[in-house]
Motif scaffolding. Structure first.
Motif, mmCIF file in Angstrom:
data_model
loop_
_atom_site.group_PDB
_atom_site.id
_atom_site.type_symbol
_atom_site.label_atom_id
_atom_site.label_comp_id
_atom_site.label_asym_id
_atom_site.label_seq_id
_atom_site.Cartn_x
_atom_site.Cartn_y
_atom_site.Cartn_z
ATOM 1 N N VAL A 1 0.675 -1.291 -0.054
ATOM 2 C CA VAL A 1 0.118 -0.020 -0.043
ATOM 3 C C VAL A 1 0.966 1.159 -0.184
ATOM 4 O O VAL A 1 0.717 2.166 -0.695
ATOM 5 C CB VAL A 1 -1.104 0.006 1.109
ATOM 6 N N VAL B 1 0.565 4.325 -2.960
ATOM 7 C CA VAL B 1 0.181 5.480 -2.764
ATOM 8 C C VAL B 1 1.474 6.361 -3.327
ATOM 9 O O VAL B 1 1.176 7.408 -3.869
ATOM 10 C CB VAL B 1 0.006 5.760 -1.165
ATOM 11 N N ILE C 1 -7.947 -1.365 3.469
ATOM 12 C CA ILE C 1 -6.799 -0.725 3.632
ATOM 13 C C ILE C 1 -6.291 -0.442 1.906
ATOM 14 O O ILE C 1 -6.074 0.881 1.645
ATOM 15 C CB ILE C 1 -5.656 -1.252 4.110
ATOM 16 N N SER D 1 -7.316 3.396 0.584
ATOM 17 C CA SER D 1 -5.972 4.234 0.203
ATOM 18 C C SER D 1 -6.001 4.832 -1.074
ATOM 19 O O SER D 1 -5.642 5.796 -1.480
ATOM 20 C CB SER D 1 -4.560 3.463 0.406
ATOM 21 N N CYS E 1 -6.691 8.606 -2.314
ATOM 22 C CA CYS E 1 -5.645 9.301 -3.237
ATOM 23 C C CYS E 1 -6.439 9.987 -4.457
ATOM 24 O O CYS E 1 -6.103 10.892 -5.003
ATOM 25 C CB CYS E 1 -4.727 8.411 -3.696
#
Length: 196
Positions: A15, A19, A71, A75, A79
């Motif tokens: 993750v 990101v 998650i 995420s 974003c």
């Protein structure tokens, strides 16, 4: 720790890299983000299949697998809000759904019970993953067309407008599915709500 659980943890570990590649502007960063997201999605497909086929289903896996999905998906959606590719209302609905479902799971866990994801939750996850991959792919194509000057500026703007509408539709379809699956999950596990 068995292989399925390692795959689940690897999804969480990916993750921050996803990101960073999405938010840091460098050449073809959307392509890098797309590749990382697809790899993470494949770990989601394989951890469950391996766990079931080899008899490696654990309470940790039942809890951690949907958590890793949350998650990863949240995420990406957060974003997308920052980059302007997604409406924050959709993300708020998804967050509300996920917190509600997780609260029920925690209450169940405190009573020694593990509530696994149902089929509607799995459909919700698939629609979210498809929507996110499609958005990333469309953003990569716009970046590719712009860098390579494959099309005129007017054509690129036209395609960008189409991609924006398609992206929003896909995200809202997945958001509606999240809401519906959340309501079904709450109804199916209402016995735990009384203990909250």
């Amino acid at each position: 720790m068995n292989l399925p659980n390692k795959l689940t943890l690897s999804r969480i570990i990916l993750v921050p890299f996803f990101v960073a590649s999405l938010l840091i502007n460098f050449p073809f960063h959307t392509a890098v983000a797309l590749i990382i997201f697809v790899v993470a999605t494949f770990t989601d497909m394989f951890d469950g299949k391996i766990a079931r086929s080899r008899g490696l289903v654990t309470d940790f896996g039942k809890f951690a697998d949907p958590l890793a999905d949350k998650i990863l998906v949240l995420s990406a959606l957060l974003c997308f809000v920052q980059t302007g590719w997604c409406d924050c209302i959709a993300v708020i609905i998804v967050l509300f759904r996920e917190f509600s479902v997780t609260s029920i799971r925690l209450v169940a866990a405190s009573k020694g019970k593990v509530v696994a994801a149902n089929i509607f939750g799995k459909i919700k996850t698939v629609t979210q993953l498809v929507a996110i991959i499609a958005v990333l792919l469309m953003q990569f194509l716009i970046e590719l067309f712009t860098v390579t000057s494959a099309f005129s500026v007017d054509t690129i703007l036209y395609l960008q407008g189409i991609f924006t509408v398609v992206s929003l539709c896909l995200i809202w379809i997945s958001t509606i599915m999240a809401l519906v699956s959340g309501v079904i999950y709450i109804v199916q596990n209402k016995q735990f709500i009384a203990d909250m």
